[in-house]
Design an enzyme around this catalytic site. Structure first.
Site, PDB file in Angstrom:
ATOM      1  NE  ARG A   1    -101.990  17.143 -51.714  1.00  0.00           N
ATOM      2  CZ  ARG A   1    -102.740  16.047 -51.543  1.00  0.00           C
ATOM      3  NH1 ARG A   1    -103.008  15.600 -50.344  1.00  0.00           N
ATOM      4  NH2 ARG A   1    -103.216  15.403 -52.584  1.00  0.00           N
TER       5      ARG A   1
ATOM      6  CG  ASN B   1    -104.830  22.491 -45.726  1.00  0.00           C
ATOM      7  OD1 ASN B   1    -105.616  23.150 -45.062  1.00  0.00           O
ATOM      8  ND2 ASN B   1    -104.890  21.176 -45.795  1.00  0.00           N
TER       9      ASN B   1
ATOM     10  N   GLY C   1    -104.195  13.170 -58.387  1.00  0.00           N
ATOM     11  CA  GLY C   1    -103.337  13.634 -57.283  1.00  0.00           C
ATOM     12  C   GLY C   1    -103.872  13.209 -55.927  1.00  0.00           C
TER      13      GLY C   1
ATOM     14  N   GLY D   1    -108.240   7.789 -44.586  1.00  0.00           N
ATOM     15  CA  GLY D   1    -108.773   6.502 -44.131  1.00  0.00           C
ATOM     16  C   GLY D   1    -107.909   5.793 -43.100  1.00  0.00           C
TER      17      GLY D   1
ATOM     18  CB  SER E   1     -99.849  17.064 -42.603  1.00  0.00           C
ATOM     19  OG  SER E   1    -100.215  16.112 -41.625  1.00  0.00           O
TER      20      SER E   1
END
Ligand code: PPS
Ligand code: ADP
Length: 208
Positions: free
Chosen positions: A84, A87, A160, A40, A111
């Site tokens: 993550r 990713n 999380g 956001g 990130s």
């Protein structure tokens, strides 16, 4: 050259047409613009505005957006710390290929971990990694909540979630930091323009 993973007996194949030749062909310099920030915070909005502004100037860029990549390349990954990290690693490798192709690659992902972003920076030669930090306060991101995810996270229905019960580590040093001025968020066009000015100043938009 790349460092080898789990495979043996593989050899780097040097392509006869190099990055400099590709860059000359399209009159720009390949690089990665890496946009990091909370959900956001405006990452995708900035990525798309920048993409459009570059297009209008005849410069080729491509957006790698976290949400979109999780529909395909990264659809096997969730939001654990390990996932993550994987990713970001994969997107870093893909972004590196785009930059090597001569494109301005715009990667927009939360990130959240500094070490993962730094690892992507280290993949790029000649500091062609431009880290853009969307320094948007959590309170504003949460008030925007376009997907209703913060609401679910606060209700404990998503575990999380970055900024709520999973960490976000802001950059210690980044090339560009975007934030509110006197409590007002610059428009997406103004933010995109700031990044375009940086690219221009550093010679990424010049004929090579
Ligand atoms: N647990 C949790 N934490 C954070 N974000 C979540 C989570 N679950 C789903 N989402 C949605 O996934 C989008 C973030 O994907 P990314 O690939 O950018 O995330 S990460 O870089 O691997 O942390 C993110 O998109 P953006 O809002 O555009 O950032 C969310 O819509
Ligand atoms: N500069 C801005 N000014 C006002 N609203 C913005 C700005 N950037 C993004 N927004 C709004 O904030 C919300 C989240 O933006 P988005 O780009 O989807 O964030 P992210 O990709 O970081 O999750 C959207 O509703 C978007 O329209």
């Amino acid at each position: 050259m790349s460092s080898l993973g789990n495979s043996n007996n593989i050899f780097w194949q040097e392509c006869p047409v190099g990055k400099l030749e590709r860059q000359k062909l399209i009159n720009q310099k390949g690089c990665v613009v890496w946009i990091t920030g909370l959900s956001g915070s405006g990452k995708s909005t900035l990525a798309f505005s920048l993409n459009r502004q570059l297009y209008s100037r005849g410069k080729l860029s491509y957006v790698l957006d976290g949400d979109n990549l999780r529909h395909g390349l990264n659809k096997d990954l969730g939001f654990s710390a390990e996932d993550r990290t994987e990713n970001i690693r994969r997107v870093g490798e893909v972004a590196k290929l785009f930059a090597d192709a001569g494109m301005i690659c715009i990667a927009s992902l939360i990130s959240p971990y500094r070490k993962d972003r730094d690892a992507c920076r280290a993949m790029l030669p000649d500091s062609n990694f431009i880290e853009v930090f969307m320094n948007t306060p959590l309170s504003l991101c949460e008030s925007r909540d376009p997907k209703g995810l913060y609401k679910l996270a606060r209700a404990g229905k998503i575990k999380g979630f970055t900024g709520i019960d999973d960490p976000y580590e802001p950059p210690l040093q980044c090339e560009i930091e975007l934030q509110q001025i006197d409590g007002v968020c610059p428009t997406p066009t103004a933010m995109g323009g700031q990044v375009v000015s940086y690219l221009e100043e550093k010679g990424y938009l010049e004929d090579q």
